[in-house]
Motif scaffolding. Structure first.
Motif, short mmCIF file in Angstrom:
data_model
loop_
_atom_site.label_atom_id
_atom_site.label_comp_id
_atom_site.label_asym_id
_atom_site.label_seq_id
_atom_site.Cartn_x
_atom_site.Cartn_y
_atom_site.Cartn_z
N SER A 174 -81.04 30.75 2.50
CA SER A 174 -82.29 31.25 1.94
C SER A 174 -83.20 30.07 1.64
CB SER A 174 -82.02 32.04 0.67
OG SER A 174 -81.60 31.17 -0.37
N MET A 175 -84.46 30.37 1.43
CA MET A 175 -85.41 29.31 1.09
C MET A 175 -85.01 28.66 -0.24
SD MET A 175 -87.69 28.90 3.49
CE MET A 175 -89.32 28.38 2.95
N ARG A 176 -84.48 29.44 -1.14
CA ARG A 176 -84.03 28.88 -2.42
C ARG A 176 -82.93 27.86 -2.20
NH1 ARG A 176 -79.78 29.60 -5.14
NH2 ARG A 176 -79.15 31.52 -4.12
N GLU A 177 -81.96 28.20 -1.37
CA GLU A 177 -80.85 27.29 -1.09
C GLU A 177 -81.33 26.02 -0.37
OE1 GLU A 177 -77.05 30.24 -0.48
OE2 GLU A 177 -78.64 30.29 1.04
N ILE A 178 -82.27 26.18 0.54
CA ILE A 178 -82.81 25.03 1.25
C ILE A 178 -83.54 24.12 0.26
CG2 ILE A 178 -84.50 24.27 2.99
CD1 ILE A 178 -83.81 26.92 4.51
N ALA A 179 -84.35 24.72 -0.61
CA ALA A 179 -85.08 23.92 -1.61
C ALA A 179 -84.10 23.17 -2.51
CB ALA A 179 -85.99 24.83 -2.44
N GLU A 180 -83.05 23.84 -2.95
CA GLU A 180 -82.05 23.18 -3.81
C GLU A 180 -81.38 22.03 -3.06
OE1 GLU A 180 -79.34 26.16 -5.25
OE2 GLU A 180 -80.91 27.13 -6.48
N ALA A 181 -81.00 22.27 -1.81
CA ALA A 181 -80.33 21.23 -1.01
C ALA A 181 -81.24 20.02 -0.79
CB ALA A 181 -79.88 21.81 0.33
N CYS A 182 -82.55 20.27 -0.75
CA CYS A 182 -83.52 19.19 -0.55
C CYS A 182 -83.98 18.59 -1.87
CB CYS A 182 -84.73 19.71 0.22
SG CYS A 182 -84.35 20.21 1.89
N ASN A 183 -83.49 19.17 -2.95
CA ASN A 183 -83.85 18.70 -4.29
C ASN A 183 -85.35 18.79 -4.55
OD1 ASN A 183 -83.01 17.87 -6.82
ND2 ASN A 183 -83.21 15.68 -6.33
#
Length: 165
Positions: free
Chosen positions: A1-10
């Motif tokens: 999800s976009m949320r997970e991508i954002a978290e992974a990218c900090n």
């Protein structure tokens, strides 16, 4: 999800949405970047007027290196994802065709220089693409040849003049 991508990218999710409208656009951007980079490298080979054998060895060696670094896996995952989304696949098709055009150009130039018979350009390109595909998808321990041997085999198969250059 976009949320997970954002978290992974900090980064924050709104920051991610500032640059990309959805994960399909992220995926497409990644694949476009890689293919544009490959096209740029092929143009450089053409401009430098390198011998075809040296070009093939360099491409195969870089593919082996990327495989060892495990950087191909993510790219291949993105390509597989694109294949499952019809709108992305349609958008991806011109990129793929442009990449094929540039790689075929290497063999067309060799044909113009009388190193490959004109009727063997497509065969040369097919062998090249097949070898790349095998390197990418085979386990490294299954590949028992060196990039130089692969390049030489392709050139011999198409009766390339001056294979041993």
């Amino acid at each position: 999800s976009m949320r997970e991508i954002a978290e992974a990218c900090n980064i924050t999710k709104p920051s991610l949405y500032y640059y990309f409208k959805d994960k399909d656009e992220i995926c497409y951007t990644i694949v476009r970047y890689v293919l544009d980079d490959q096209n740029k490298k092929i143009k450089q080979y053409i401009e430098q007027n390198m011998p075809l054998k040296d070009i093939l060895i360099d491409i195969f060696q870089k593919t082996f290196n990327a495989k060892l670094k495990k950087s191909l896996g993510f790219f291949l995952h993105m390509v597989d994802y694109i294949k499952g989304v019809p709108a992305l696949e349609k958008k991806f098709k011109p990129l793929k065709e442009e990449n094929e055009k540039f790689s075929k150009e290497l063999f067309k130039i060799a044909a113009k220089n009388n190193n490959i018979e004109q009727n063997k350009v497509d065969l040369a390109h097919y062998l090249f693409e097949s070898c790349l595909y095998h390197i990418v998808f085979a386990h490294r321990k299954e590949i028992k040849v060196e990039p130089k041997d692969i390049a030489t085999s392709i050139l011999k198969a198409i009766d390339y003049k001056n294979v041993e250059e």
